[in-house]
Design a protein around this motif. Structure first.
Motif, PDB file in Angstrom:
ATOM      1  N   LEU A 145      37.012   7.238 -13.202  1.00  0.00           N
ATOM      2  CA  LEU A 145      36.777   7.347 -14.640  1.00  0.00           C
ATOM      3  C   LEU A 145      38.085   7.760 -15.300  1.00  0.00           C
ATOM      4  N   GLY A 146      38.662   6.859 -16.058  1.00  0.00           N
ATOM      5  CA  GLY A 146      39.929   7.136 -16.730  1.00  0.00           C
ATOM      6  C   GLY A 146      39.698   7.687 -18.118  1.00  0.00           C
ATOM      7  N   GLN A 147      40.644   8.498 -18.578  1.00  0.00           N
ATOM      8  CA  GLN A 147      40.516   9.086 -19.913  1.00  0.00           C
ATOM      9  C   GLN A 147      40.638   8.007 -20.981  1.00  0.00           C
ATOM     10  N   GLN A 148      39.992   8.254 -22.110  1.00  0.00           N
ATOM     11  CA  GLN A 148      40.084   7.374 -23.255  1.00  0.00           C
ATOM     12  C   GLN A 148      40.325   8.211 -24.498  1.00  0.00           C
ATOM     13  N   ASN A 149      40.993   7.624 -25.465  1.00  0.00           N
ATOM     14  CA  ASN A 149      41.230   8.247 -26.768  1.00  0.00           C
ATOM     15  C   ASN A 149      41.913   9.609 -26.664  1.00  0.00           C
ATOM     16  N   GLY A 150      42.816   9.753 -25.683  1.00  0.00           N
ATOM     17  CA  GLY A 150      43.574  10.987 -25.530  1.00  0.00           C
ATOM     18  C   GLY A 150      42.728  12.195 -25.216  1.00  0.00           C
ATOM     19  N   SER A 151      41.566  11.985 -24.583  1.00  0.00           N
ATOM     20  CA  SER A 151      40.610  13.068 -24.339  1.00  0.00           C
ATOM     21  C   SER A 151      41.090  14.081 -23.307  1.00  0.00           C
ATOM     22  N   GLY A 152      41.961  13.659 -22.394  1.00  0.00           N
ATOM     23  CA  GLY A 152      42.357  14.541 -21.306  1.00  0.00           C
ATOM     24  C   GLY A 152      41.285  14.671 -20.239  1.00  0.00           C
ATOM     25  N   GLU A 153      40.218  13.866 -20.353  1.00  0.00           N
ATOM     26  CA  GLU A 153      39.118  13.919 -19.389  1.00  0.00           C
ATOM     27  C   GLU A 153      39.188  12.717 -18.453  1.00  0.00           C
ATOM     28  N   SER A 154      39.118  12.986 -17.157  1.00  0.00           N
ATOM     29  CA  SER A 154      39.093  11.925 -16.158  1.00  0.00           C
ATOM     30  C   SER A 154      38.383  12.455 -14.929  1.00  0.00           C
ATOM     31  N   GLY A 155      38.073  11.541 -14.016  1.00  0.00           N
ATOM     32  CA  GLY A 155      37.378  11.971 -12.804  1.00  0.00           C
ATOM     33  C   GLY A 155      36.840  10.788 -12.060  1.00  0.00           C
ATOM     34  N   SER A 156      35.606  10.952 -11.530  1.00  0.00           N
ATOM     35  CA  SER A 156      35.016   9.880 -10.741  1.00  0.00           C
ATOM     36  C   SER A 156      33.500   9.899 -10.884  1.00  0.00           C
ATOM     37  N   ALA A 157      32.915   8.754 -10.516  1.00  0.00           N
ATOM     38  CA  ALA A 157      31.461   8.645 -10.421  1.00  0.00           C
ATOM     39  C   ALA A 157      31.159   8.053  -9.055  1.00  0.00           C
ATOM     40  N   THR A 158      30.256   8.683  -8.330  1.00  0.00           N
ATOM     41  CA  THR A 158      29.852   8.193  -7.020  1.00  0.00           C
ATOM     42  C   THR A 158      28.485   7.548  -7.170  1.00  0.00           C
ATOM     43  N   LEU A 159      28.390   6.282  -6.772  1.00  0.00           N
ATOM     44  CA  LEU A 159      27.137   5.538  -6.847  1.00  0.00           C
ATOM     45  C   LEU A 159      26.607   5.331  -5.435  1.00  0.00           C
ATOM     46  N   THR A 160      25.348   5.726  -5.217  1.00  0.00           N
ATOM     47  CA  THR A 160      24.736   5.658  -3.894  1.00  0.00           C
ATOM     48  C   THR A 160      23.411   4.920  -3.981  1.00  0.00           C
ATOM     49  N   LYS A 161      23.190   4.005  -3.060  1.00  0.00           N
ATOM     50  CA  LYS A 161      21.927   3.265  -2.993  1.00  0.00           C
ATOM     51  C   LYS A 161      20.819   4.202  -2.565  1.00  0.00           C
ATOM     52  N   VAL A 162      19.718   4.199  -3.322  1.00  0.00           N
ATOM     53  CA  VAL A 162      18.524   4.976  -2.988  1.00  0.00           C
ATOM     54  C   VAL A 162      17.351   4.010  -3.094  1.00  0.00           C
ATOM     55  N   GLY A 163      17.114   3.253  -2.023  1.00  0.00           N
ATOM     56  CA  GLY A 163      16.084   2.214  -2.065  1.00  0.00           C
ATOM     57  C   GLY A 163      16.475   1.147  -3.081  1.00  0.00           C
ATOM     58  N   ASP A 164      15.586   0.885  -4.052  1.00  0.00           N
ATOM     59  CA  ASP A 164      15.863  -0.087  -5.116  1.00  0.00           C
ATOM     60  C   ASP A 164      16.468   0.577  -6.342  1.00  0.00           C
ATOM     61  N   ARG A 165      16.909   1.817  -6.199  1.00  0.00           N
ATOM     62  CA  ARG A 165      17.505   2.551  -7.314  1.00  0.00           C
ATOM     63  C   ARG A 165      18.913   2.989  -6.936  1.00  0.00           C
ATOM     64  N   THR A 166      19.624   3.557  -7.905  1.00  0.00           N
ATOM     65  CA  THR A 166      21.001   3.991  -7.678  1.00  0.00           C
ATOM     66  C   THR A 166      21.194   5.411  -8.195  1.00  0.00           C
ATOM     67  N   LYS A 167      21.720   6.260  -7.330  1.00  0.00           N
ATOM     68  CA  LYS A 167      22.057   7.631  -7.726  1.00  0.00           C
ATOM     69  C   LYS A 167      23.497   7.628  -8.230  1.00  0.00           C
ATOM     70  N   VAL A 168      23.701   8.193  -9.431  1.00  0.00           N
ATOM     71  CA  VAL A 168      25.019   8.253 -10.056  1.00  0.00           C
ATOM     72  C   VAL A 168      25.400   9.729 -10.227  1.00  0.00           C
ATOM     73  N   VAL A 169      26.498  10.133  -9.590  1.00  0.00           N
ATOM     74  CA  VAL A 169      26.995  11.507  -9.705  1.00  0.00           C
ATOM     75  C   VAL A 169      28.362  11.453 -10.374  1.00  0.00           C
ATOM     76  N   ILE A 170      28.463  12.067 -11.554  1.00  0.00           N
ATOM     77  CA  ILE A 170      29.714  12.096 -12.317  1.00  0.00           C
ATOM     78  C   ILE A 170      30.378  13.447 -12.142  1.00  0.00           C
ATOM     79  N   ASN A 171      31.690  13.424 -11.904  1.00  0.00           N
ATOM     80  CA  ASN A 171      32.520  14.627 -11.849  1.00  0.00           C
ATOM     81  C   ASN A 171      33.730  14.402 -12.742  1.00  0.00           C
ATOM     82  N   LEU A 172      33.800  15.151 -13.831  1.00  0.00           N
ATOM     83  CA  LEU A 172      34.923  15.033 -14.767  1.00  0.00           C
ATOM     84  C   LEU A 172      35.734  16.319 -14.791  1.00  0.00           C
ATOM     85  N   GLN A 173      37.038  16.156 -14.912  1.00  0.00           N
ATOM     86  CA  GLN A 173      37.917  17.298 -15.124  1.00  0.00           C
ATOM     87  C   GLN A 173      38.554  17.106 -16.495  1.00  0.00           C
ATOM     88  N   SER A 174      38.920  18.214 -17.128  1.00  0.00           N
ATOM     89  CA  SER A 174      39.527  18.132 -18.448  1.00  0.00           C
ATOM     90  C   SER A 174      40.717  19.067 -18.539  1.00  0.00           C
TER      91      SER A 174
END
Length: 124
Positions: free
Chosen positions: A5-34
């Motif tokens: 996850l890259g910063q936008q609009n000079g926010s100073g915020e960036s990080g990552s999102a981990t997507l994991t298969k959970v059957g027919d669904r997807t678990k999304v875990v966001i971690n941002l640093q600022s």
């Protein structure tokens, strides 16, 4: 898979999102640093949108749990393979009051294949 996850609009915020298969669904875990403590002191809406970070559809496809103190965990009703095959992004907004300002974004889908034909920089 991990999406940067890259910063936008000079926010100073960036990080990552981990997507994991959970059957027919997807678990999304966001971690941002600022670089600014005040930037992440309030809840920040997050969504999965169609498109790319350069040009996304402003109408969210899937709502994610608000990012609080840089963290969010949501399980969405879509297959991980469908997200990877399509053209989707994870987008974080500045605040509930300022939804039009995007602070971080990352491309999920395979709409941008890597020139080498490899994994496109995604970690599995």
């Amino acid at each position: 898979m991990t999406v940067s996850l890259g910063q936008q609009n000079g926010s100073g915020e960036s990080g990552s999102a981990t997507l994991t298969k959970v059957g027919d669904r997807t678990k999304v875990v966001i971690n941002l640093q600022s670089s600014s403590a005040t930037a992440i002191s309030q809840p920040q809406p997050a969504h999965i949108h169609k498109g790319s970070c350069a040009k996304l559809d402003p109408t969210p496809q899937y709502a994610l749990t608000n990012v609080r103190v840089g963290k969010s965990t949501t399980t969405v009703n879509v297959k991980l393979d469908d997200l990877r095959k399509g053209s989707y992004v994870i987008n974080v907004h500045k605040s509930m009051a300022d939804l039009k300002t995007y602070v971080a974004c990352g491309d999920i889908g395979s709409a941008k294949p890597s020139p080498s034909g490899g994994s496109g920089g995604y970690k599995y």
